[in-house]
Design a protein around this motif. Structure first.
Motif, mmCIF file in Angstrom:
data_model
loop_
_atom_site.group_PDB
_atom_site.id
_atom_site.type_symbol
_atom_site.label_atom_id
_atom_site.label_comp_id
_atom_site.label_asym_id
_atom_site.label_seq_id
_atom_site.Cartn_x
_atom_site.Cartn_y
_atom_site.Cartn_z
ATOM 1 N N PHE A 36 0.806 -1.206 0.000
ATOM 2 C CA PHE A 36 0.000 0.000 0.000
ATOM 3 C C PHE A 36 0.840 1.256 0.000
ATOM 4 N N LEU A 96 -1.416 -4.673 6.316
ATOM 5 C CA LEU A 96 -1.628 -3.652 7.329
ATOM 6 C C LEU A 96 -0.338 -2.923 7.651
ATOM 7 N N SER A 97 0.763 -3.664 7.668
ATOM 8 C CA SER A 97 2.041 -3.025 7.888
ATOM 9 C C SER A 97 2.321 -2.009 6.789
ATOM 10 N N LEU A 99 0.076 -0.476 5.041
ATOM 11 C CA LEU A 99 -0.850 0.632 5.251
ATOM 12 C C LEU A 99 -0.284 1.569 6.309
ATOM 13 N N GLY A 100 0.234 0.997 7.403
ATOM 14 C CA GLY A 100 0.834 1.809 8.450
ATOM 15 C C GLY A 100 2.021 2.597 7.926
ATOM 16 N N LEU A 101 2.827 1.933 7.110
ATOM 17 C CA LEU A 101 3.978 2.614 6.519
ATOM 18 C C LEU A 101 3.518 3.774 5.651
#
Lengths: 289, 378, 319
Positions: A36, A96-97, A99-101
């Motif tokens: 992402f 999700l990682s 996305l967090g990044l």
């Protein structure tokens, strides 16, 4: 004439999308990671180019090259800290990682660079080239030419170099590749760096065609996903065709139907392709289970 | 032994420091807290920053002159509404309930202002700076005020100028696809049509668009003499102006009312040279308060003073005046009455709030010349 | 049978409900109550997302669209068609559920990252239509002055946080009940099977598709009702409700809280709102800090915050 102008607009935009999408599809194919944050590397590429020119006083081309290298390096770090430790985890923990990044990078950029829009003033962005009634800026011609060259180079790289073949092997069969002695960790890092370099390059090229602000990565990654879905995960030629089709469809659709259509067409394409040909438009249809 | 003495020394020092500060604190009067709720992240972040800077510069001037009500300093409490109504409402509630501010200035985006005013309804003085949606004051409340002119107010003055001075033979519009943009098209089609300017067509774009080449290509094919660009967002505006020139348009460009600011000029480069607009703020105004504010702003911030900033400054300025008259920052009825006095003297000129809290102000014609915004005769 | 962890037992839930009922009296002001109302609404939304992400194990990026559909449906039905206000949430649930029913039928045969992108596409198209269909939805300007829920006879005005909190709590309790019922039923166990090993599940006769379809529809209906609550409380809605920023927020709540559990999303919503507000002083840095915390949580606590409790519980049990 209007038709040709819209067509040309579409091709220019499309090549930009292709450049964004190639990196994304490579990471999909080789690392099996849905990244992402890919659009953020596009954004960083544009910003590093900007600051290279304004703070250090480099010329555009040098700044562009520096940006590509710097962001490739950042990509290696990102892979090391955000994706590698999670290799054994559930597929979407990795998503999700990423996305967090993406959130982290966007908001860091907002804090450090400021939320105000910036303009990357290159010698080519305003200069136009006209043929009859059709006008296009030199920057956009640059996008088309450089992107074409880079796609060709990437394609050749994957097909003919040792690393490229290792990437193919890892993409087709990760366990098999590891068993046959390929250092998959190294291949992953290399692929990721390459993907980020391409994203940064597209940022440096496409950035000057409009304003630059920290959230531009969201736009970029969305276009990237549309193209990758059309072209099929892991396929570079697919990305090329998909990007061009998207660019032209948006331009002609927006020109002749409505601007709302222009925005929606990309999403409609995703839906239709994923439902009818989930492996992409240019691959053999998925076997039914 | 040594440690004992050191302890006593420390204690004594602490006591002295405490009593000094206590004394100072007892002498200082409590500040007047004004909430400054602006978009500081997301779309509109830059505009929010400009507004905030404008407010801070004005507050600094007022405080340097001794504050309000005999020595009470103005204290701006900053909030980020992220450009979205939910955050705007949360920020307003927090300001009122948790941080116990006395007055609120907020609402850059109309959607945010519309939500926020319900929270402040009849509870606290709320000045909306730039949101242009008519419903903000149409559905306002007794403590709600709005500084910016509505687009209808601007279009009346502006169209006269276009008809009388610029006199294009035909015009085409590119406007944003929301109430503001649609209203613009409606108004100008009617007003410009009335003086025989042919309206050739309109293209809408969306708030999230980053590239306008498709719309501009369509627009160009209409072959209008002049193109009217309606863009509130600085980033989008600059892109449109540039891409418009890049598409080969050599005719007149008319910029929409009230959206010209130095950042737009910087980003648009040569594309904006000679372009007209109208604004409540004339950067080369000779009004003493305007000059003071411009100087103070230059001392405090890197950005150039802008219309958006001036609205923020005006909000602080009129609040200070009204509070001074009312005698108490919480005497809301008195403050509202003080604000509704005709012809308030502000840095932007004379302003009068009507019954609904809408400000009536002077509107100036401006033009971009040599990368600077100047007042135009006209 | 594994012993049921304390927090999943009925006792714990009643205890939690009691705490929640008493909480408003400890809240000193309207602002805190407002936060609690938002927590309640987000919990409902997070729970609905959890049905898809946690129970079914599929990541969806289109969920915020159903939240938005619910908000718009409720507002339009009440304001445009003039129906009584309590039909708003009903319409919201039905319409959002209908969309979920249709989209689920089409989309649920796809899995994995393709499903995620597919739902992203659906969500984005719905948002685009909402943005452009200005005649109906007022486009980017959104709909304002949405009437709040009211019970005149009892003097209840649900645009007040202090009243709305209890309404939201009631809905949240219902949502929790539905999720737990789903989890502990045969259908729930089927979900576990589908999530962990779809081929095996199918071979023992579980109709994978029908089960997923049901779950998806329930999830979208719940999200729609949440949207209605949101709309009639905040009274202003815009197409931004369907954007990626809301979607990211919901995903964060579910995963940081703990997917697959029922308490997880509720805790996640609480943490999200509490942190976002308490970090307000940090201004722009707030969102950076939040993203960093999310990443740390994801890398070092993949089971979410709930897993911390579990580990502590197990250690206690071992002693």
């Amino acid at each position: 004439m209007v038709f040709l102008q819209q067509l040309l607009n579409g091709l220019a935009n499309g090549m930009g999308y292709v450049l964004i999408a190639v990196g994304l599809t490579l990471v999909f194919g080789v690392l099996r990671v849905v990244n992402f944050a890919h659009g953020e590397f596009f954004m960083l590429g544009a910003y590093v180019t900007y600051y290279g020119m304004t703070l250090i006083g480099m010329d555009y081309i040098s700044a562009l090259l520096v940006a590509t290298l710097v962001v490739a390096g950042l990509g290696i770090l990102a892979n090391r800290f955000f994706f590698q430790p999670l290799k054994k985890e559930h597929e979407f923990t990795i998503l999700l990682s990423s996305l967090g990044l993406a959130l982290l990078l966007t908001h860091l950029a907002e804090t450090i660079f400021g939320a105000d829009p910036k303009y990357v003033d290159t010698p080519y962005s305003d200069a136009t080239f006209s043929l009859g009634d059709i006008t296009v800026t030199q920057q956009r011609i640059g996008v088309i030419l450089v992107a074409s060259a880079m796609i060709a180079a990437t394609y050749w790289f994957i097909k003919h170099t040792r690393m490229g073949k290792m990437m193919q092997a890892t993409a087709q069969n990760p366990e098999g590749a590891a068993l046959s002695g390929i250092n998959t960790k190294y291949v992953h890092a290399y692929t990721f760096a390459l993907a980020c370099a391409l994203a940064a390059l597209s940022g440096a090229l496409v950035g000057p065609t409009a304003m630059l602000y920290p959230t531009v990565g969201d736009w970029a990654v969305l276009k990237g996903f549309i193209v990758v879905v059309m072209g099929g995960l892991g396929s570079v030629t697919g990305a090329l065709l998909g990007g061009l089709i998207l660019g032209v469809a948006e331009s002609l659709g927006g020109g002749y139907i409505s601007l709302g259509f222009k925005e929606a067409i990309g999403y409609a394409i995703i839906i239709v392709v994923l439902l009818l040909r989930p492996n992409g438009l240019f691959n053999p249809p998925a076997s039914t289970k | 032994m040594k440690t004992h003495r050191r302890t006593w020394l420390n204690l004594a020092a602490g006591l002295i420091a405490a009593s000094v500060s206590l004394g100072a604190w007892a002498q200082a009067k409590p500040p007047i807290k004004i909430a400054a709720i602006n978009p500081l992240s997301g779309a509109g972040a830059f505009d929010g920053q400009l507004a905030l800077e404008g407010m801070q510069a004005m507050a600094a001037i007022i405080n340097a002159n001794g504050g309000v009500l005999g020595g009470r300093m103005l204290e701006l409490v900053t909030y980020d509404d992220k450009g979205n109504p939910e955050e705007g409402v949360s920020a307003a509630k927090r300001a009122m309930e948790q941080d116990k501010v006395d007055l609120i200035v907020g609402g850059w985006f109309s959607a945010v202002a519309l939500g926020q005013k319900e929270v402040t309804r009849d509870k606290i003085i709320h000045i909306v700076t730039s949101a242009q949606h008519p419903k903000v004051t149409d559905e306002g409340h007794k403590y709600l005020f709005r500084l910016n002119a509505t687009s209808t107010m601007m279009s009346d003055r502006y169209s006269k100028f276009v008809c009388d001075s610029i006199k294009p033979k035909s015009v085409a519009f590119i406007t944003i696809n929301d109430d503001y943009g649609r209203l613009e098209v409606e108004n100008y089609t009617r007003l410009l049509g009335a003086c025989k300017i042919e309206v050739k067509g309109n293209e809408f774009y969306n708030r999230t668009d980053a590239d306008f080449t498709t719309a501009l290509t369509k627009l160009r094919s209409l072959n209008a003499d002049a193109i009217y660009v309606s863009a509130i967002n600085t980033s989008q505006g600059a892109t449109i102006y540039r891409q418009l020139r890049q598409s080969g348009h050599r005719g007149t460009i008319i910029a929409s009312a009230g959206n010209m600011n130095p950042k737009l000029v910087e980003l648009s480069g040569p594309a904006l040279e000679g372009v007209y607009s109208i604004s409540l703020f004339a950067p080369d105004s000779q009004r003493p308060m305007a000059r003071k504010w411009i100087d103070q702003y230059a001392k405090m911030f890197k950005n150039e003073p802008s219309f958006i900033g001036s609205l923020g400054a005006q909000a602080v300025e009129v609040l200070a005046q009204a509070v001074e008259k009312a005698g108490d920052p919480r005497a809301y009825d008195k403050i509202a009455a003080a604000l509704k006095v005709p012809k308030l003297n502000t840095l932007l000129g004379e302003a009068t709030f009507d019954d609904k809290g809408q400000a009536q102000q002077s509107i100036y014609l401006i033009q971009v010349k040599n990368k600077k915004i100047v007042a135009s005769g006209g | 049978m594994k012993p049921v962890p304390f927090f999943e037992s009925a006792k714990a839930w009643w205890f939690g409900l009691l705490l929640a009922l008493l909480a408003p009296f400890a809240a000193f002001n309207d602002y805190l109550l407002h936060m609690m109302v938002l927590w309640g609404i987000y919990s409902i939304l997070a729970l609905s997302l959890n049905i898809i992400v946690g129970f079914l194990g599929e990541l969806t990026f289109g969920h915020a669209a159903f939240f938005g559909i619910g908000a718009y449906a409720s507002a339009l039905v009440v304001m445009g068609l003039g129906l009584p206000i309590w039909l708003g949430p009903l319409a919201a649930g039905l319409i959002a559920g209908a969309f979920g029913f249709a989209i689920g039928y089409v989309a649920l045969r796809i899995v994995g990252p393709q499903f995620a992108i597919l739902t992203l596409g659906f969500g984005a198209i719905i948002q685009t239509i909402t943005n452009y269909w200005v005649d109906v939805t007022r486009g980017p300007m959104g709909i304002s002055q949405i009437p709040p829920f009211k019970i005149e006879a009892l003097g209840l005005d649900f645009s007040q946080a202090s009243h709305m909190y209890f309404l939201v709590l009631a809905c949240l309790t219902l949502a929790v009940y539905i999720c737990r019922a789903l989890q502990s039923s045969r259908t729930g166990r089927a979900y576990v099977a589908i999530r962990e090993n779809p081929e095996l599940a199918q071979s023992i006769g579980i109709n994978t598709f029908k089960n997923k379809w049901l779950a998806f529809t329930v999830a979208t209906t719940m999200a729609g009702v949440g949207g209605s609550l949101y709309g009639h409380y905040l009274r202003v809605i815009t197409p931004d409700l369907m954007s990626l920023s809301y979607m990211s927020a919901l995903i964060i709540m579910v995963i940081v809280g703990g997917k697959g559990t029922t308490l997880g999303p509720v805790i996640g919503a609480m943490v999200y709102i509490a942190l976002l507000e308490s970090l307000r002083a940090f201004g722009n840095l707030r969102l950076v800090i939040f993203a960093a915390m999310l990443i740390l949580c994801v890398i070092f606590l993949p089971g979410g915050l709930i897993s911390v409790w579990l580990r502590w519980q197990n250690r206690v049990r071992e002693n």
